[in-house]
Design a protein around this motif. Sequence first.
Motif, mmCIF file in Angstrom:
data_model
loop_
_atom_site.group_PDB
_atom_site.id
_atom_site.type_symbol
_atom_site.label_atom_id
_atom_site.label_comp_id
_atom_site.label_asym_id
_atom_site.label_seq_id
_atom_site.Cartn_x
_atom_site.Cartn_y
_atom_site.Cartn_z
ATOM 1 N N SER A 190 0.868 -1.122 -0.267
ATOM 2 C CA SER A 190 -0.117 0.061 0.114
ATOM 3 C C SER A 190 0.921 1.263 0.062
ATOM 4 O O SER A 190 1.994 1.294 0.782
ATOM 5 C CB SER A 190 -0.827 -0.071 1.214
ATOM 6 O OG SER A 190 -1.677 -1.159 1.207
ATOM 7 N N LEU A 191 0.480 2.232 -0.708
ATOM 8 C CA LEU A 191 1.148 3.498 -0.823
ATOM 9 C C LEU A 191 0.289 4.483 -0.097
ATOM 10 O O LEU A 191 -0.488 5.185 -0.767
ATOM 11 C CB LEU A 191 1.745 4.002 -2.150
ATOM 12 C CG LEU A 191 2.542 3.018 -3.066
ATOM 13 C CD1 LEU A 191 2.799 3.788 -4.347
ATOM 14 C CD2 LEU A 191 3.720 2.797 -2.269
ATOM 15 N N ASP A 192 0.580 4.883 1.289
ATOM 16 C CA ASP A 192 -0.239 5.581 1.955
ATOM 17 C C ASP A 192 0.521 7.155 1.601
ATOM 18 O O ASP A 192 1.681 7.439 2.219
ATOM 19 C CB ASP A 192 -0.308 5.409 3.593
ATOM 20 C CG ASP A 192 -0.620 6.138 4.379
ATOM 21 O OD1 ASP A 192 -1.324 7.183 3.877
ATOM 22 O OD2 ASP A 192 -0.991 5.779 5.604
ATOM 23 N N PRO A 193 -0.203 8.156 1.235
ATOM 24 C CA PRO A 193 0.207 9.370 0.864
ATOM 25 C C PRO A 193 0.643 10.196 2.057
ATOM 26 O O PRO A 193 1.269 11.303 1.866
ATOM 27 C CB PRO A 193 -0.728 9.860 -0.126
ATOM 28 C CG PRO A 193 -2.015 9.472 0.366
ATOM 29 C CD PRO A 193 -1.457 8.091 0.733
ATOM 30 N N THR A 194 -0.001 9.835 3.144
ATOM 31 C CA THR A 194 0.268 10.728 4.411
ATOM 32 C C THR A 194 1.709 10.179 4.999
ATOM 33 O O THR A 194 2.113 10.918 5.904
ATOM 34 C CB THR A 194 -0.648 10.336 5.345
ATOM 35 O OG1 THR A 194 -0.681 8.775 6.142
ATOM 36 C CG2 THR A 194 -2.216 10.499 4.767
ATOM 37 N N ARG A 195 2.336 9.271 4.591
ATOM 38 C CA ARG A 195 3.739 9.054 4.894
ATOM 39 C C ARG A 195 4.818 9.382 4.138
ATOM 40 O O ARG A 195 4.564 9.607 2.865
ATOM 41 C CB ARG A 195 3.729 7.385 5.273
ATOM 42 C CG ARG A 195 2.723 6.682 5.932
ATOM 43 C CD ARG A 195 2.808 5.381 6.244
ATOM 44 N NE ARG A 195 3.990 4.884 6.842
ATOM 45 C CZ ARG A 195 4.967 4.033 6.851
ATOM 46 N NH1 ARG A 195 5.151 3.573 5.728
ATOM 47 N NH2 ARG A 195 5.764 3.857 7.618
ATOM 48 N N SER A 196 6.005 9.724 4.614
ATOM 49 C CA SER A 196 7.059 10.371 3.920
ATOM 50 C C SER A 196 7.744 9.319 2.880
ATOM 51 O O SER A 196 7.606 8.194 3.019
ATOM 52 C CB SER A 196 8.121 10.760 4.800
ATOM 53 O OG SER A 196 8.870 9.659 5.134
ATOM 54 N N THR A 197 8.236 9.766 2.028
ATOM 55 C CA THR A 197 9.072 9.071 1.061
ATOM 56 C C THR A 197 10.156 7.926 1.733
ATOM 57 O O THR A 197 10.196 6.819 1.309
ATOM 58 C CB THR A 197 9.701 10.026 0.140
ATOM 59 O OG1 THR A 197 8.799 10.783 -0.779
ATOM 60 C CG2 THR A 197 10.520 9.423 -1.066
#
Length: 282
Positions: free
Chosen positions: A100-107
């Motif tokens: 999952s790619l959670d946009p709230t987490r940093s790169t």
Amino acid sequence: MAERNMTRRRLGQRLALQLACAASYLPATRSRAQAVDVMGLRFPSPVGIAAGFDRCGRLGRRAARLGFGFTEVGSCTAAELFEMRPPNAGGLALVGLNLSLDPTRSTAELCADLTLAWAQADYLMLNLISPLSAPLLAEERRARLIELLRALRNRAHALNSCGNRRVPLAVKLRSLPGQVPMALADALLELGFDGLLAAHDPGPPATAERYYGWQDDDQQLLACRQIEQLHQLCDGALALMSVGGVQTAAHLQARLAAGARLVQVHSALLREGPFIAQRLLG
């Protein structure tokens, strides 16, 4: 009513997974599938299990005993990755991890997730069709998405360069009639990704009406045309995979003929039982 239907679907999926796990301990029947080389890996069969069926890897590599060449575990969040058990050793099926790619987490955090997953998987799939990832697909966030994909690809490349094995990296995108993700596919080519999984179903809820709707030849033809479009763009530089609506051997052969190298099933496995891969392979 909606909550009741959701509960039924979850119970049905749990039962289907239990049946598949039990069936994987039965004496294996001889498969007619021929191994295929895709993304630098050898898959015992072109038919695999889509993410969402075996979320925690209970079936894992034993899926080969049912005729599957691979199974995709997840989608996995960061917390689930820390709790994930290494894939079981029995059988020959490859195991992919769907992230999952959670946009709230940093790169940096997402790259750390990829590093953890890299050590446990034969291939990695970045999931861009889940509700969690939906904000990344907004037009105004396209630059952020490309930046994130580049960072994750660079991290995977660094791990592959330093490690004693190579773990391919692919992306799962929604592909619908009139909405084939050509621009994103072109970006994946430029960034040097290994594969693209085209999801032809519009997403939950997975109703019976939608399942039987896939028995319409015209709907199958539309999915094949989407694969053909992507195949013309990728020209073999990006391994194409297809998921959504495959229920018969004819459906499978049509997707492969259109340019898909690998095909995943989910609803057919839930509804037709654990031996669906053997029927698809003839």
